[in-house]
Design a protein around this motif. Structure first.
Motif, short mmCIF file in Angstrom:
data_model
loop_
_atom_site.label_atom_id
_atom_site.label_comp_id
_atom_site.label_asym_id
_atom_site.label_seq_id
_atom_site.Cartn_x
_atom_site.Cartn_y
_atom_site.Cartn_z
N ALA A 6 0.80 -1.08 0.10
CA ALA A 6 -0.05 0.02 -0.01
C ALA A 6 0.71 1.18 -0.04
O ALA A 6 1.83 1.23 0.82
CB ALA A 6 -0.98 0.04 1.09
N LEU A 23 -3.24 -0.16 -3.77
CA LEU A 23 -3.26 -1.28 -3.06
C LEU A 23 -2.61 -2.29 -4.11
O LEU A 23 -3.44 -2.82 -4.96
CB LEU A 23 -4.33 -1.68 -2.54
CG LEU A 23 -4.94 -0.71 -1.61
CD1 LEU A 23 -6.47 -1.42 -0.90
CD2 LEU A 23 -4.04 -0.72 -0.28
N ALA A 38 -6.10 -3.10 5.13
CA ALA A 38 -5.08 -2.36 4.45
C ALA A 38 -5.45 -0.65 4.42
O ALA A 38 -4.70 -0.03 4.67
CB ALA A 38 -4.85 -2.97 3.15
N ASP A 42 -3.99 2.43 6.39
CA ASP A 42 -3.41 3.72 5.89
C ASP A 42 -4.10 4.83 6.37
O ASP A 42 -3.28 5.78 6.75
CB ASP A 42 -3.89 3.60 4.33
CG ASP A 42 -3.65 4.86 3.65
OD1 ASP A 42 -2.47 5.04 3.28
OD2 ASP A 42 -4.55 5.50 3.54
#
Length: 740
Positions: A6, A23, A38, A42
């Motif tokens: 990512a 991603l 994910a 972030d």
């Protein structure tokens, strides 16, 4: 373990406006929870993206099409990804080229011409920075290469190859160089072998019938003279990194092959038209030194400017650096290390239970601000009156507040202050009810947040208001903004105030510098105490320790430490750690009598974070220079609660006193004094010191660790915590020594 690489791609505005979260899932298919995790990870670091872009092999296209509808209906997913976020996918083929692009959800976001190479370059640059491929020793050190030349810095691609998903991404960028006739991959160093095998694995996923490839190494400059390459025209030569382009040019000339057969991963060569590379870092800002000289420029020992400046040499053999050049120094913690405004924050909010710790979904903890309603009269009163007079006008149609109670109370207070001057009081609307606002009734609005960290909740509101208000004016009012870095607050401000015809406004009443991310000392404590209790035999000592652990575990399992108390272990005589008068980072107006442990750790965490991130940093760690907290600071700040906060808020490498025998001895004396005086103020934090040792957050040399003794008559919890911490150190030593 992550399923994707990512990174953020701030594409050119003409190509792709706004920030794109990429991603890249080069190998593994994903599940709904993987995607949520994910994106959530972030969000802990960055502001919300405008777009989410999945990068996947074209063989996964059917899988994505079949699984995404269910994911998009998942409520947990919708909580972290607003419906106005564009989600799309780019699929690459066996040559690493973008084969297809499709929009999956949210607003249509067309994929422009030829952007995929730029995306790959952005990912490679992210890995370059994230993994510190540019090796720069601290002041007073420079490199000696295996071939004898000297330089100030060095490119080490092996640093970039520590994460499987990142290795796969780099491998994907190289696929275009695997021509059909290639039967061998030659590497300049075995440290990038994982990259070659990842290339082979990706190619086999596209075509299982591909012929096998052999992988070999020729040991860079030292091995090139004696290396023999059968069928060089069918070989791919991978160079980990080149500073000048010399090695790839030598290979091309010697083997009479074109530049498509010799490829550098990272190239800093300023003249590079005649060589191939996948990432050009020649313009990277860190490569130029202050005098304009390239940090990678090499010199013969007799002509080395760094040697003339009496710089020490950091020697390395092949990819291994010699550890004897690592410098460990100490930094004192001074009153001047506090961030600007910390005195005012402490005066305004200490002693009110504002600061505490919140347990996160992953088991870590973060500093949490809980503002009581009285704050808005006593601490924000004058500021709110000025804001009401300046920003609330007859054109203000709505007060929009975040969904937490404090934000609602702040909105009500601001509305009450403005009511006397208005014919019609603005309508109060919660952020979750924005859909109830009618566009034709909305004029200017004020968005109110009591306390923000990342600012993602405000950005959510901002994006939803774009559709409702178009370009009508918006004012954002924030009570406390706790940001990890000034740049983060600046980025948030830019996102919120942006408008095509005029700028909106962001008004922050108080700002606080606070580390972002999670703190892990409490999770480690929970495990340590559980193992300690399990190791105890029967009898009165065992019963005492298990009771102590049971009571403490109840506090650790709480989602929030109430009123900012019980954050730390008690003193050995089971008295809660409390602050005494004279705290150096508070002014005389701030009383210590009612201070919570949350107030203290918020203060100490803010000071340490400022020491790491200020324009002149005092705490940092590189491969060659590590700054530790000076052991004497545990004597200067001798309240047990301050010592506990230092032990919990510091990074483990800042407490690695095992690195130097003199520092280990100094720290041992401080801990020994706390053990001996366990029933006096000087020993309040004795259990916290033992916990830091037992969890590996504070390290002493083994000889110093085993010199520590619990005095006769000391409580069972102190004696057994010391024994167990020492046993953990012995276990680590036993693991490090191979059996005969």
């Amino acid at each position: 373990m992550s399923w994707c690489f990512a990174f953020r791609w701030d594409a050119d505005e003409k190509v792709s406006p706004g920030s794109v979260l990429v991603l890249a899932a080069i190998a593994a298919p994903f599940q709904s929870t993987d995607l949520q995790r994910a994106i959530d990870e972030d969000h802990c670091i960055n502001l919300l993206p405008d777009r989410i872009l999945l990068v996947m092999p074209e063989t996964q296209r059917d899988f994505v099409s079949g699984s995404m509808p269910a994911i998009l209906q998942d409520r947990a997913f919708l909580r972290i990804v607003p419906q106005h976020t564009s989600i799309s996918a780019a699929y690459f083929d066996q040559h690493g080229r973008c084969e297809a692009f499709e929009s999956i959800a949210g607003p249509e976001a067309p994929w422009p011409d030829q952007p995929f190479e730029k995306l790959k370059a952005a990912g490679l640059r992210e890995i370059f920075d994230r993994r510190q491929v540019l090796m720069r020793p601290s002041a007073g050190l420079h490199f000696e290469h295996p071939r004898g030349v000297h330089s100030r810095a060095f490119l080490r691609t092996a640093n970039a190859l520590v994460s499987g998903v990142e290795i796969e991404f780099v491998a994907m960028t190289l696929l275009d160089y695997l021509k059909g006739a290639t039967n061998r991959i030659w590497l300049d160093t075995s440290s990038i072998a994982a990259l070659a095998y990842a290339m082979i694995a990706i190619r086999l996923r596209f075509d299982p019938t591909c012929p096998p490839l052999q992988v070999g190494t020729f040991s860079s400059y030292e091995g090139l003279a004696r290396a023999k390459f059968p069928q060089p025209e069918k070989s791919l030569f991978l160079i980990s990194a080149t500073a000048s382009g010399t090695l790839p040019r030598k290979l091309m000339q010697r083997e009479s092959v074109g530049k498509d057969r010799v490829v550098s991963i990272y190239s800093a060569a300023e003249k590079n038209a005649d060589i191939s590379f996948v990432s050009d870092v020649s313009s990277h800002p860190d490569i130029k030194s202050r005098d304009g000289r390239s940090m990678l420029e090499v010199f013969q020992p007799d002509d080395c400017p760094w040697c003339r400046d009496n710089s020490r040499l950091a020697r390395f053999v092949s990819d291994q650096f010699l550890a004897d050049v690592i410098r460990y120094e100490t930094a004192p913690i001074l009153v001047t290390d506090a961030p600007t405004g910390l005195h005012d924050i402490a005066e305004a909010f200490a002693n009110q239970g504002v600061f505490t710790l919140q347990r996160t979904s992953t088991g870590g903890h973060r500093i949490w601000c809980e503002l009581p309603s009285s704050t808005f009269d006593t601490k924000f009163g004058d500021a709110l009156e000025r804001i009401a007079q300046r920003y609330v006008t007859s054109a203000t149609s709505h007060f929009i507040h975040l969904d937490d109670p404090a934000s609602k109370q702040l909105a009500v207070k601001l509305s009450d202050l403005a009511a006397a001057d208005l014919v019609h009081r603005p309508q109060l609307v919660a952020a979750s009810d924005l859909h109830t606002i009618k566009a034709d009734e909305a004029k200017a609005v004020i968005v109110i947040a009591a306390c923000i960290g990342s600012g993602n909740a405000l950005l959510d509101v901002s994006r939803e208001l774009r559709d409702i208000l178009k370009d009508k004016p918006r004012i954002y009012i924030v009570g406390i903004a706790k940001n990890a870095e000034a740049t983060r607050h600046s980025a948030l401000t830019n996102d919120l105030v942006f408008n095509k015809s005029f700028k909106h406004e962001l008004v922050t009443i108080r700002r606080l510098v606070m580390p972002g991310g999670e703190m892990h000392a409490w999770r480690l404590e929970e495990r340590f105490l559980r193992e300690l209790a399990e190791s105890m035999p029967g009898g009165s000592d065992g019963d005492h320790v298990r009771t102590f652990v049971d009571v403490r575990s109840e506090h650790l399992r709480a989602a929030l430490f109430p009123a900012g108390q019980n954050l730390f272990l008690s003193s050995p005589n089971e008295t809660p750690l409390a602050l005494r008068d004279g705290f150096a980072f508070w002014n005389d107006k701030t009383s210590a009598a009612a201070a919570s442990q949350g107030d203290v750790i918020a203060t100490i965490a803010s000071v340490l974070h400022n020491m790491r991130t200020a324009s002149v940093t005092k705490l940092w760690a590189t491969a060659f220079h590590v700054m530790l907290i000076e052991p004497g600071m545990f004597g200067r700040y001798n309240d047990g609660v301050i010592q506990a906060a230092l032990l919990r808020a510091a990074h483990p490498h800042e407490l690695n006193y095992a690195a130097r025998s003199d520092l280990s001895e100094a720290m041992r004396r401080i801990i020994d004094r706390a053990l001996v005086r366990w029933n006096a103020p000087q020993g309040e934090a004795a259990l916290e010191f033992l916990l830091a040792m037992g969890t590996g957050r504070l390290t002493l040399q083994a000889s110093d660790c085993h010199k520590l003794r619990a005095p006769e008559g000391s409580p069972a919890i102190l004696r057994h915590m010391l024994e167990y911490a020492q046993s953990k150190v012995r276990a680590l030593l036993d693991d490090a020594i191979p059996s005969a």
